[in-house]
Motif scaffolding. Structure first.
Motif, short mmCIF file in Angstrom:
data_model
loop_
_atom_site.label_atom_id
_atom_site.label_comp_id
_atom_site.label_asym_id
_atom_site.label_seq_id
_atom_site.Cartn_x
_atom_site.Cartn_y
_atom_site.Cartn_z
N ASP A 9 0.46 -3.58 -22.37
CA ASP A 9 0.44 -4.43 -21.17
C ASP A 9 1.22 -5.73 -21.32
O ASP A 9 1.24 -6.55 -20.39
CB ASP A 9 -1.02 -4.78 -20.81
N LYS A 42 -3.08 -2.12 -10.40
CA LYS A 42 -2.78 -3.53 -10.56
C LYS A 42 -2.54 -4.13 -9.18
O LYS A 42 -1.69 -3.66 -8.45
CB LYS A 42 -1.51 -3.72 -11.41
N ARG A 84 -19.55 -7.28 -21.08
CA ARG A 84 -19.39 -6.19 -20.11
C ARG A 84 -20.74 -5.54 -19.84
O ARG A 84 -21.10 -5.23 -18.70
CB ARG A 84 -18.45 -5.11 -20.65
N GLU A 122 -9.03 -16.26 -16.55
CA GLU A 122 -8.95 -16.15 -18.01
C GLU A 122 -10.33 -16.31 -18.62
O GLU A 122 -10.67 -15.66 -19.61
CB GLU A 122 -7.99 -17.21 -18.59
N LYS A 141 -3.48 -5.76 -26.41
CA LYS A 141 -3.05 -4.43 -25.99
C LYS A 141 -1.56 -4.46 -25.67
O LYS A 141 -1.15 -4.91 -24.60
CB LYS A 141 -3.87 -4.03 -24.75
N ASP A 180 -14.72 -9.41 -19.57
CA ASP A 180 -13.87 -8.22 -19.66
C ASP A 180 -13.55 -7.81 -21.09
O ASP A 180 -13.51 -6.63 -21.42
CB ASP A 180 -12.54 -8.46 -18.92
N SER A 181 -13.24 -8.79 -21.94
CA SER A 181 -12.77 -8.47 -23.29
C SER A 181 -13.89 -8.56 -24.31
O SER A 181 -13.63 -8.61 -25.51
CB SER A 181 -11.62 -9.41 -23.68
N ASN A 182 -15.13 -8.60 -23.86
CA ASN A 182 -16.28 -8.81 -24.75
C ASN A 182 -17.28 -7.70 -24.48
O ASN A 182 -17.86 -7.64 -23.40
CB ASN A 182 -16.86 -10.18 -24.40
N LEU A 221 -2.10 -20.73 -17.59
CA LEU A 221 -1.99 -19.56 -18.48
C LEU A 221 -3.26 -19.29 -19.27
O LEU A 221 -3.41 -18.23 -19.84
CB LEU A 221 -0.84 -19.77 -19.48
N VAL A 249 -9.18 -4.53 -24.27
CA VAL A 249 -9.20 -5.90 -23.76
C VAL A 249 -8.15 -6.03 -22.66
O VAL A 249 -7.21 -5.24 -22.58
CB VAL A 249 -8.88 -6.93 -24.87
N ASN A 250 -8.31 -7.06 -21.82
CA ASN A 250 -7.24 -7.37 -20.88
C ASN A 250 -6.70 -8.77 -21.11
O ASN A 250 -6.02 -9.34 -20.27
CB ASN A 250 -7.71 -7.20 -19.42
N GLN A 251 -7.03 -9.32 -22.29
CA GLN A 251 -6.59 -10.66 -22.62
C GLN A 251 -6.15 -10.67 -24.08
O GLN A 251 -6.81 -10.07 -24.92
CB GLN A 251 -7.75 -11.63 -22.41
N THR A 253 -4.78 -15.63 -23.31
CA THR A 253 -4.12 -15.43 -22.02
C THR A 253 -4.09 -13.95 -21.69
O THR A 253 -4.10 -13.12 -22.59
CB THR A 253 -2.69 -16.02 -22.03
N LYS A 254 -4.02 -13.62 -20.40
CA LYS A 254 -4.07 -12.21 -20.04
C LYS A 254 -2.92 -11.46 -20.71
O LYS A 254 -1.88 -12.02 -21.01
CB LYS A 254 -4.04 -12.02 -18.52
N ARG A 292 -12.04 -13.07 -18.26
CA ARG A 292 -11.51 -12.09 -19.23
C ARG A 292 -12.09 -12.35 -20.61
O ARG A 292 -12.37 -11.42 -21.36
CB ARG A 292 -9.99 -12.17 -19.30
N MET A 293 -12.21 -13.63 -20.96
CA MET A 293 -12.71 -13.98 -22.29
C MET A 293 -14.19 -13.65 -22.45
O MET A 293 -14.60 -13.06 -23.44
CB MET A 293 -12.50 -15.47 -22.53
N GLU A 307 -0.71 -9.55 -19.67
CA GLU A 307 0.58 -9.58 -18.99
C GLU A 307 1.34 -10.88 -19.16
O GLU A 307 2.48 -11.01 -18.73
CB GLU A 307 0.41 -9.32 -17.48
N THR A 308 0.69 -11.91 -19.72
CA THR A 308 1.41 -13.16 -19.97
C THR A 308 1.40 -13.51 -21.45
O THR A 308 1.49 -14.68 -21.83
CB THR A 308 0.85 -14.34 -19.15
N ASP A 335 -6.57 -19.11 -11.70
CA ASP A 335 -5.99 -18.39 -12.83
C ASP A 335 -6.76 -18.71 -14.10
O ASP A 335 -7.02 -17.84 -14.92
CB ASP A 335 -4.51 -18.78 -13.04
N VAL A 336 -7.11 -19.98 -14.24
CA VAL A 336 -7.87 -20.40 -15.42
C VAL A 336 -9.24 -19.72 -15.44
O VAL A 336 -9.68 -19.23 -16.47
CB VAL A 336 -8.03 -21.94 -15.43
#
Lengths: 509, 725
Positions: free
Chosen positions: B461, A508, A224, A211, B458, A218-220, B332, B285-287, B356-357, A214-215, B359-360, A207-208
Motif C-alpha cells: 500500500d 478505497k 480492533r 491517524e 504493509k 485499526d492497526s492494533n 500526515l 495494518v493500515n498505518q 502515518t497511513k 489507525r494507531m 499510502e503516505t 486527517d490527524v
C-alpha cells in the motif's frame, strides 16, 4: 513518546471508577481546603488549596462525551476536543475578520463536495473530483490566516506542562499544570477557548484524527477486538459506538456539525472546573467569576432518551487474527449512582487487585494459563448502565477456552461461596489506602474532584464511598454476582490466532 | 466597501451558529490582551534538600521528610541491570526483577508475604531495568517497622523459589510470543536494535532459549554478586523524623558487610548505528510505523544543554518543528516527534518517530527527512530559540514540585556520579544557550546520512517503494521457536550447527581447500589480479564489458569495468571506499562498502587461508545436486559474511556458491555457478562464472587471465583522481 492530545480512554482504567474512600480525618481536612461555588451561569468551580510547591493543576470536566453523539456523527465529541486546541478569535489567527469569511467558504465547498460524493444515484465522478479540488483550494485559502498551534504554544512558553485532553463516552476532559503565578492567564485562556472557539484547520485535523484511529484501533489487534465487542454488547445505547468514530462518519461530518455539538453541550451547567495547588480560594474565586462567568447561560440539553434493553441472549465476537489470543467477556450492570455500585467495586478489587486477587491466584499462579487477568466495571463509562468485564491474556500455547473456563470457575465461586473475612477486610483496607495515595498529586486530585462533583453533584462522594465500601457484606457480593453474571447477560469477544492470509481488498474511497 | 460588508454580513448569517450566538466579548480580556494579564512574581520556594547519610560499608541513604500524608515510601536501587547479563542469558535481569519479590525469602514464601502486606494495604515490589534493579516499599506510617522488616529480608535473604521463577518465565515468554502483535512494539524494539546493535546490551531482547536457560542458581548468583551495601543507594520519603529514621537505618544496615567493589563499569562509547533503509513486513495494518535512529550523546557532554534547547525547538511541544509541520500543517500524523536523547553513562540515540497511513509512507519519510535537513540548513531562529528557552525555564519548577521528585533527582545524580547540584547547573546553562550554539550542535549531531530508517508496514500500500530511499535491508522478525537451532537474526549469527556437523564441516572445508590446490599453495597467495569479460543483462539488452579485478585479501580491492560510457572504478581499502566514473568520484555509501567487504570475505582464497581461524565456522549442510554432480553442501561464516559452497566430492571443486546479498534493487539470493577450472601457480581458479540473482540470470563472466603475487602498487587503492573534463 508523548501523545499530544486527543487521548481516548477506551479501556476505562480502574482509576476512574476506583473504590473512593472516606477516611474521617481526611474528609475533615479537605473540607477546610476546598471551596465549591456555582456561578450565576450554572458553571461549578472547585478550588482546593495545596500549597506544597508554587504550581497548580486544573481539570475541566465537560459532562458530554461520545454518548451524546447522534447516529451518523460518531467521533464529533472527540473532534471538538481536537478543535479546542486550535485557538480562538484572538489566539491563532492573523486576521479573524478575513479568516471568518474564508472559513465560511470552506463550509460551503465542503457541503457541495459531500453532496456530490454521497450521491448514490447519478453520481458524477468528474463532478466529485472538481468539488474536491475546490474544497482543497478553499482550505488552502483559509489556511493563510492560521498561526499554527498558537494556543498550545502560549501555554508552553508560560511554563505549562502536561497539556492534554481526552474524550470518553461520558465526558470530555481538559487539563494541564502551570506555575501558580499564571492563574489569571490560565483562566483567560481556558475560558476563552469555550467562548470563542474557532474551527480552523478542521479538515486537516480530521486527517490527524484518522491517524489516531489507525494507531489505536485499526492497526492494533486488541483495539480492533474491543471496538467490535462494544458494538455487539450494546444494541441500542451509544456506548456501543467508538469514541473516535466510525471511518465513514469521520469522513462526512463538517465543522458546522462540530459547532452544533459544541453549542448544545459546552454550556456552563455542563462544566465543572477544578483547580488544585498553590492557590487561595479568596484570590482565585474572583478570577474564576471574571473569566468563566462570561460563558453565556444556555438551556440544558435534552438528556439521553435511549436505554439499553435488557439483554436476553448471549452474544459472541470472534476475531481471527495473526496475533496472539485474547479473551474478554462482559456483563451488563447498572450505572454509578445505583445503590449496588460499591458492591461492583468490591468485586472488581477482589478479582483483580494484586497477587492475592482471585484471578491472579487462579489463572496466573495455580493454573499458569494467563500472564494477566482482571475484572472491573465502568466499561466503557459509568454514567449510564455499563459493563462489568473480565479479560485474560493467555500464556504461549494456552487457549481462550482454558482462560474462559477458569474465569467462569471464579465467577461461580463468587456466587456460591461467601468470601472470607480476611479477603473482605483486605479490600476495605486497600480502598482507604488507595485514596490516601491519590491525595498528594495536584493533577490527580483535580481530576478526581472534578469528575466526582459532576457525577454525584458533590465532591465529598470521593470520601464517602469508603464508608459505603465498609458496609458491603458477603451476602451483597453473592446477591449481585448471582444477578449479574449470567449467560444471557453476557457478551464474549476473543482473538483466535490464524496464519496471515491476503487481506480482503477494501474499496478505497 | 459595500460588497465586503455584504459578504461579511452573509458570512455572519451563514456562520451564525458560531459567531452571533455569543455576545461580544465583555470588558476584560480582549484580542491580544493576554499579554497584559498580570503575572505576579513566583513566590520564593526553598527547595528542600534530602539528608545524605553515608554508612561505613559504602551504603548511601537519602532521607526527606514529607508530613502531608501519613505515608512512607522508600526504595533501594542496585547497580546491576540487563546490560550486565551474559549474552546467552538475556532476560535474566527481568526474571530477577520479578522473582526477587515473588520468590519470597528464606523465612517466608512470596504468597505469605503477599497476604501479610495486602492485609496492611502495603506494598513491597521489585523491578529491574537496563542498568539497575530496584526494591520499593509503600505503607501507612504506622506499619513502617513491619514493612521495613519485609523489605530488608527481601533485600538480603531472597529465596528465588522455583515455582515463582516458573511464573516469571511465563510472563517473559508471553511477552516474547506477543512482541510482534503491535506495530509500535515492533518499531520501538527494532529501532533500538538498529541504534545500539542487535547484540548490544542496549539492543538485545530475550528469546525463549535465553529465558529457559536461566536457573534459580543464576538468580542467587546475580544477587550474591551485585546486592551489596556499596553497590546500592537507598532513599526514604514520607511522614517521619529524619534523625530517628537515620538512627533506625544505621542500626539495621550498619552491620551489613561491604561487598567486592564494582568491577564492570559500563562502556562510555558505543558502536554507531549502521545507516540504511530497513523494512519489517507487517500486513495487518493500515498505518506505517517509521523510526529513524542515529547516534546520540551522553549527559555529561558539554553540548548537552544546547542539545536540550535544540530538542525543544525540533521535537518538543506544540510549536516544535516536527509537530507543527508534519502533523499540524501536513496532517500526515497523529504521533510524531523526536530528538537527540542523552543517557547518563552511555550515549543515547537520536530518535525520530512517525506514524502515518500506509499510502503516505514515502511522503512521511520525505517530510521527516526534510525536517532533518532544515534543522541544519535553517537553524532555529531567534524567535524559536526564545520560545524554547521560555518553555524550559518557565516550567522548571515542575522538576521539584514534589518531595518524591526531589528525592528521585538526588538519588539519580548520586547513582550516576553526577554533581548533586546538577539541576542548578542545568538551569544556568540553559539560560546561556545562544542561537549559534543550537546551530552548531544541529550541524554536529544531525546527519541524514548517518540515519538508519526503519519502516514497519504493509509494502503493497505504500505510495512509493522504499527502495527509492536506498538499498533496503529486510528484517526478519520471526520469533525463534523454543528448541529450534535458528539463532535470532543478527549480523553475527552463524548457521545452525551441531558438534557432529561441525566435524563433517571441517572435513569438507579441507576437501575444498584440496580442490583449490592445497593449503600450502593457497597460503602463498598474497594478492591476485583477474582480467576478463563480463556479459551483463541490462534493460537495454546484453552488454559485454571488460573487467579487471585486483585483490589483496583481506581488505583491499580494486575493480575496473570498461563500459561504453567510460570506465567505472571501485576501490575499497581500510582508508576508504570510493567509486569513480565519468561523472566524478564519490564515496561509497556505508551499506555498499559493507557489501563489498563481505564479498571479499567470501572469496574462496580468503576463506581457505582462514581455515584455522576461530572466527570461521564451517558446518556441513547435507547434499544437493548441482547439474550432474551430487555435491556436498558447506555453510561458512566469517565476521558476518555467510556463504554456502556446493563442493564436488571427487575433485573438491566449488561448483556453486550462494549467499544473500544487498543488491542495488534490494536484497536477493545470489547464486554463482563455476566451471572451466584451471590452475595458476598451483592454485585452482574457475575461469567461468555464471551468476543469477533471485533465480534470474544476471551476469556471466569469462576470466581471461589470472596473475598471483604481482604486488600491486599502493596507489591503486587510493581515492581515484577525478577525471579531467
Amino acid at each position: 513518546m508523548k501523545i499530544r492530545f486527543g487521548r481516548i480512554f477506551r479501556l476505562a482504567l480502574p482509576l476512574l471508577c476506583l473504590p473512593l474512600i472516606c477516611w474521617g480525618q481526611d474528609l475533615a481536612s479537605f473540607e477546610k481546603r476546598i471551596t465549591v461555588k456555582k456561578l450565576a451561569n450554572g458553571l461549578t468551580v472547585i478550588v482546593c488549596e495545596r500549597p506544597v510547591a508554587p504550581v497548580f493543576s486544573f481539570f475541566t470536566h465537560v459532562d458530554a462525551g461520545s454518548a451524546q453523539e447522534e447516529v451518523g456523527q460518531t467521533g464529533l465529541a472527540h473532534m471538538f476536543e481536537h478543535m479546542a486546541f486550535k485557538g480562538t478569535e484572538a489566539v491563532g489567527t492573523t486576521d479573524y475578520a478575513a479568516e471568518k469569511v474564508a472559513l465560511e467558504k470552506v463550509e460551503k465547498a465542503f457541503a457541495d463536495y459531500e453532496a456530490a460524493r454521497r450521491k448514490t444515484i447519478g453520481r458524477d465522478e468528474k463532478e466529485v473530483a472538481e468539488k474536491e479540488m475546490a474544497l482543497k483550494a478553499a482550505i488552502a485559502e483559509a489556511d493563510k490566516y492560521v498561526v499554527k498551534n498558537a494556543f498550545g504554544e502560549i501555554v508552553e512558553r508560560e511554563g505549562g506542562v502536561g497539556m492534554n485532553a481526552f474524550t470518553a463516552q461520558d465526558q470530555t476532559g481538559y487539563f494541564f499544570s502551570m506555575p501558580s503565578n499564571r492563574v489569571e492567564l490560565w483562566a483567560y485562556l481556558e475560558s476563552d477557548r469555550f467562548i470563542h472557539p474557532v474551527f480552523r484547520d478542521f479538515y486537516k485535523e480530521r486527517d490527524v484524527v484518522f491517524e489516531e484511529r489507525r494507531m489505536r484501533t485499526d492497526s492494533n489487534p486488541v483495539g480492533r477486538l474491543i471496538e467490535q465487542f462494544l458494538a455487539v454488547a450494546f444494541s441500542a445505547h451509544p456506548y456501543g459506538r467508538p469514541a473516535v468514530g466510525w471511518p465513514s462518519d469521520l469522513k462526512a461530518y463538517s465543522a458546522t456539525d462540530a459547532a452544533k455539538f459544541f453549542k448544545r453541550y459546552y454550556i456552563p451547567s455542563n462544566l465543572v472546573v477544578a483547580v488544585v495547588g498553590d492557590v487561595k480560594a479568596s484570590e482565585v474565586m474572583p478570577i474564576m467569576e471574571k473569566y468563566f462567568g462570561r460563558i453565556p447561560k444556555a438551556p440544558d440539553p435534552e438528556p439521553l432518551r435511549v436505554s439499553e434493553p435488557k439483554q436476553i441472549a448471549e452474544k459472541e465476537v470472534v476475531l481471527h487474527d495473526p496475533s496472539q489470543p485474547f479473551y474478554i467477556e462482559g456483563y451488563h450492570r447498572p450505572d454509578a449512582r445505583d445503590k449496588d455500585d460499591v458492591v461492583y467495586d468490591v468485586i472488581g478489587d477482589l478479582m483483580t487487585s494484586g497477587r492475592t486477587s482471585r484471578l491472579y491466584r487462579s489463572l496466573v499462579r495455580d493454573k499458569k494459563i494467563a500472564a494477566n487477568s482482571a475484572g472491573f466495571s465502568g466499561f466503557p463509562g459509568n454514567k449510564y448502565p455499563n459493563l462489568f468485564v473480565f479479560f485474560a491474556v493467555p500464556t504461549p500455547g494456552k487457549t481462550t477456552a482454558e482462560v474462559r473456563d477458569a474465569i467462569r470457575a471464579e465467577i461461580e465461586r463468587l456466587k456460591t461461596e461467601d468470601v472470607s473475612d480476611a479477603e473482605l477486610a483486605m479490600v476495605k483496607t486497600r480502598a482507604k489506602a488507595n485514596l490516601i495515595r491519590q491525595l498528594n498529586n495536584n493533577q490527580g486530585l483535580a481530576l478526581q474532584l472534578g469528575t466526582t462533583q459532576a457525577l454525584y453533584g458533590d465532591w465529598r462522594e470521593l470520601f464517602r464511598q469508603v464508608d459505603r465500601i465498609e458496609k458491603v457484606t458477603k451476602a451483597d457480593i453473592r446477591r449481585v454476582a448471582n444477578a449479574t453474571f449470567v449467560a444471557n447477560n453476557r457478551t464474549v469477544a476473543r482473538i483466535e490466532t490464524r496464519e496471515s492470509e491476503p487481506a480482503r481488498q477494501e474499496k478505497k474511497s | 466597501m459595500t460588497s465586503k460588508s455584504t459578504a461579511t454580513a452573509a458570512a455572519a448569517a451563514f456562520f451564525g451558529m458560531l459567531v452571533t450566538v455569543f455576545p461580544a466579548a465583555p470588558a476584560g480580556a480582549q484580542a491580544s490582551d493576554w499579554k497584559q494579564i498580570s503575572k505576579p512574581p513566583l513566590h520564593s520556594f526553598p527547595i528542600p534538600k534530602p539528608r545524605r547519610v553515608a554508612l561505613p560499608n559504602g551504603m548511601v541513604i537519602f532521607l526527606l521528610e514529607d508530613r502531608e500524608l501519613p505515608l512512607i515510601e522508600a526504595f533501594a536501587v542496585v547497580r546491576a541491570g540487563s546490560r550486565n547479563e551474559p549474552a546467552d542469558k538475556v532476560g535474566l535481569a527481568q526474571l530477577f526483577g520479578q522473582s526477587w519479590r515473588t520468590g519470597g525469602t528464606k523465612a517466608k514464601t512470596g504468597d505469605e508475604l503477599d497476604d501479610f502486606l495486602e492485609a496492611r494495604a502495603a506494598k513491597v515490589e521489585t523491578t529491574s531495568d537496563i542498568d539497575s534493579a530496584e526494591i520499593r516499599l509503600s505503607c501507612l506510617k504506622g506499619d513502617f517497622d513491619a514493612v521495613l522488616g519485609v523489605f530488608d529480608d527481601l533485600l538480603r535473604q531472597p529465596a528465588f523459589r522455583e515455582d515463582k521463577l516458573a511464573i516469571a518465565k511465563n510472563q517473559l515468554n508471553t511477552g516474547i510470543a506477543r512482541r510482534n502483535d503491535n506495530p509500535q512494539g515492533i518499531a520501538e524494539r527494532e529501532a533500538s536494535k538498529l541504534g545500539f546493535g542487535a547484540d548490544s546490551p542496549y539492543g538485545r531482547v530475550p528469546e525463549y532459549a535465553t529465558v529457559s536457560s536461566v536457573t534459580q542458581a543464576d538468580l542467587a548468583a546475580w544477587h550474591g554478586r551485585y546486592v551489596h551495601p556499596n553497590r546500592l543507594l537507598m532513599a526514604v520519603v514520607g511522614d517521619f523524623d529524619s534523625a530517628a529514621m537515620e538512627a533506625k537505618l544505621r542500626k539495621r544496615f550498619g552491620g551489613w558487610a561491604k561487598g567486592p567493589a564494582a568491577d564492570d563499569p559500563p562502556a562510555k562509547q558505543l558502536d554507531k548505528p549502521k545507516p540504511g533503509v530497513y523494512f519489517v513486513a507487517k500486513d495487518d495494518v493500515n498505518q506505517s510505523n517509521i523510526r529513524m535512529v542515529g547516534p546520540g550523546i551522553r549527559r555529561d557532554n558539554p553540548d548537552y544543554f544546547a542539545v536540550e534547547v535544540l530538542n525543544e525547538v525540533f521535537g518538543g511541544g506544540f510549536s516544535a518543528r516536527l509537530f507543527s509541520n508534519v502533523r499540524s500543517k501536513k496532517g500526515l500524523a497523529y504521533a510524531v516527534g523526536g530528538g537527540i536523547r542523552s543517557s547518563f553513562d552511555h550515549p543515547g540515540l537520536l530518535r525520530l518517530t512517525l506514524g502515518t497511513k500506509s499510502e503516505t509512507t514515502a511522503a512521511g519519510i520525505d517530510a521527516l527527512l526534510e525536517e532533518v535537513k532544515n534543522i541544519v540548513d535553517q537553524p532555529p531562529t531567534a524567535e524559536e530559540l526564545q520560545k524554547a528557552k521560555e518553555a524550559i525555564l518557565n516550567s522548571f519548577i515542575f522538576r521539584f514540585d514534589s518531595k518524591a521528585k526531589i528525592l528521585r533527582e538526588q538519588t539519580t545524580y548520586e547513582f550516576y556520579g553526577y554533581p548533586a547540584d546538577f539541576l542548578d547547573k542545568y538551569r544556568r546553562e540553559i539560560e546561556k544557550v545562544t542561537a549559534a550554539d543550537v546551530a552548531r550542535v544541529a550541524k554536529k549531531y544531525i546527519h541524514k546520512e548517518d540515519l538508519a530508517i526503519l519502516v514497519v508496514g504493509k509494502a503493497a500500500d505504500f505510495d512509493r517503494p522504499l527502495s527509492s530511499f536506498g538499498t533496503v535491508t529486510p528484517i526478519d522478525i520471526t520469533i525463534p521457536q523454543p528448541g529450534s537451532e535458528k539463532k535470532p537474526a543478527s549480523s553475527a549469527a552463524s548457521p545452525a550447527s551441531s558438534p557432529a556437523s561441525k566435524d563433517v564441516g571441517k572435513a569438507l572445508l579441507a576437501k575444498a581447500i584440496e580442490g583449490l590446490g592445497g593449503a600450502a599453495n593457497v597460503a602463498k597467495v598474497k594478492d591476485y589480479r583477474m582480467k576478463g569479460k563480463t556479459t551483463v543483462k541490462t534493460p537495454q539488452g546484453e552488454m559485454a564489458l571488460a573487467v579487471t579485478l585486483i585483490a589483496v585479501p583481506p581488505d583491499r580491492l580494486r575493480q575496473e569495468v570498461q563500459a561504453p560510457f567510460g570506465t567505472m572504478t571501485t576501490v575499497v581499502s581500510p582508508a576508504g571506499a570510493y567509486m569513480a566514473g565519468p561523472m566524478g568520484t564519490q564515496d561509497l555509501p556505508g551499506s555498499a562498502r559493507e557489501e563489498v567487504s563481505r564479498e571479499m570475505k567470501r572469496s574462496a582464497v580468503f576463506l581457505a587461508q582462514h581455515a584455522s581461524d576461530p572466527k570461521l565456522t564451517a558446518s556441513a549442510a547435507g547434499a544437493e545436486k548441482v547439474g550432474a554432480i551430487d555435491t556436498n553442501v558447506l555453510d561458512l561464516s566469517y565476521e558476518g559474511a555467510e556463504t554456502r559452497w556446493y563442493v564436488d566430492p571427487a575433485s573438491g571443486h566449488i561448483v556453486r556458491s550462494s549467499y544473500m546479498t544487498a543488491g542495488q534493487a534490494g536484497p536477493g539470493k545470489k547464486v554463482t555457478d563455476y566451471s572451466d577450472f584451471r590452475t595458476v601457480s598451483g592454485v585452482t581458479f574457475a575461469f567461468q562464472h555464471d551468476i543469477s540473482v533471485n533465480g534470474e540470470k544476471s551476469q556471466s563472466m569469462t576470466v581471461e587471465d589470472v596473475q598471483l603475487n604481482s604486488a600491486p602498487d599502493a596507489s591503486l587503492f587510493e581515492k581515484p583522481k577525478e577525471e579531467k573534463k
